[in-house]
Design an enzyme around this catalytic site. Structure first.
Site, PDB file in Angstrom:
ATOM      1  N   LYS A  46      31.092  44.195  45.254  1.00  0.00           N
ATOM      2  CA  LYS A  46      32.249  44.499  44.457  1.00  0.00           C
ATOM      3  C   LYS A  46      33.420  44.421  44.998  1.00  0.00           C
ATOM      4  O   LYS A  46      33.676  44.373  46.163  1.00  0.00           O
ATOM      5  CB  LYS A  46      31.940  46.005  44.304  1.00  0.00           C
ATOM      6  CG  LYS A  46      30.560  46.457  43.621  1.00  0.00           C
ATOM      7  CD  LYS A  46      30.400  48.004  43.301  1.00  0.00           C
ATOM      8  CE  LYS A  46      29.329  48.165  42.663  1.00  0.00           C
ATOM      9  NZ  LYS A  46      29.016  49.637  42.320  1.00  0.00           N
ATOM     10  N   GLY A  47      34.465  44.055  44.058  1.00  0.00           N
ATOM     11  CA  GLY A  47      35.821  43.767  44.636  1.00  0.00           C
ATOM     12  C   GLY A  47      36.436  45.261  45.081  1.00  0.00           C
ATOM     13  O   GLY A  47      36.162  46.238  44.624  1.00  0.00           O
ATOM     14  N   VAL A  48      37.221  45.078  45.954  1.00  0.00           N
ATOM     15  CA  VAL A  48      37.936  46.406  46.566  1.00  0.00           C
ATOM     16  C   VAL A  48      39.586  46.116  46.513  1.00  0.00           C
ATOM     17  O   VAL A  48      40.205  47.228  46.262  1.00  0.00           O
ATOM     18  CB  VAL A  48      37.456  46.906  48.060  1.00  0.00           C
ATOM     19  CG1 VAL A  48      38.333  47.810  48.381  1.00  0.00           C
ATOM     20  CG2 VAL A  48      36.095  47.270  47.883  1.00  0.00           C
ATOM     21  N   GLY A  49      39.899  45.114  47.173  1.00  0.00           N
ATOM     22  CA  GLY A  49      41.267  44.672  47.374  1.00  0.00           C
ATOM     23  C   GLY A  49      42.354  44.487  46.197  1.00  0.00           C
ATOM     24  O   GLY A  49      43.287  44.589  46.406  1.00  0.00           O
ATOM     25  N   GLU A  50      41.663  44.101  45.010  1.00  0.00           N
ATOM     26  CA  GLU A  50      42.438  43.782  44.029  1.00  0.00           C
ATOM     27  C   GLU A  50      43.303  45.030  43.445  1.00  0.00           C
ATOM     28  O   GLU A  50      44.294  44.735  42.925  1.00  0.00           O
ATOM     29  CB  GLU A  50      41.384  43.365  42.742  1.00  0.00           C
ATOM     30  CG  GLU A  50      40.721  41.859  43.156  1.00  0.00           C
ATOM     31  CD  GLU A  50      39.388  42.447  43.785  1.00  0.00           C
ATOM     32  OE1 GLU A  50      39.250  43.455  44.134  1.00  0.00           O
ATOM     33  OE2 GLU A  50      38.590  41.348  44.226  1.00  0.00           O
TER      34      GLU A  50
END
Length: 72
Positions: free
Chosen positions: A28-32
């Site tokens: 899963k993306g986190v930094g976006e």
């Protein structure tokens, strides 16, 4: 008085494992989420520096230079 790190409550991190079928290897993306306000902040900084409002990205050097020349 401003709050400091000493005023923050204790935080307990919980790891929840769940695969995201659209991400690579289920990741899963986190930094976006940190990138959401970036373009607007840069556009406002360019406006403050030049007085020209840019409403499209990317704001390349060429676009800024052209806008400055057109303004005079």
């Amino acid at each position: 008085m401003l709050l400091t790190a000493e005023d923050a409550p204790d935080i307990e991190a919980l790891i929840v494992e769940a695969n995201d079928p659209s991400g690579p290897f289920g990741a899963k993306g986190v930094g976006e989420t940190g990138l959401v306000p970036t373009a607007g902040a840069i556009a406002n900084a360019v406006y403050n520096a030049t007085g020209i409002r840019f409403k499209e990205i990317p704001m390349t050097e060429e676009k800024v230079f052209k806008a400055l020349r057109e303004r005079g």
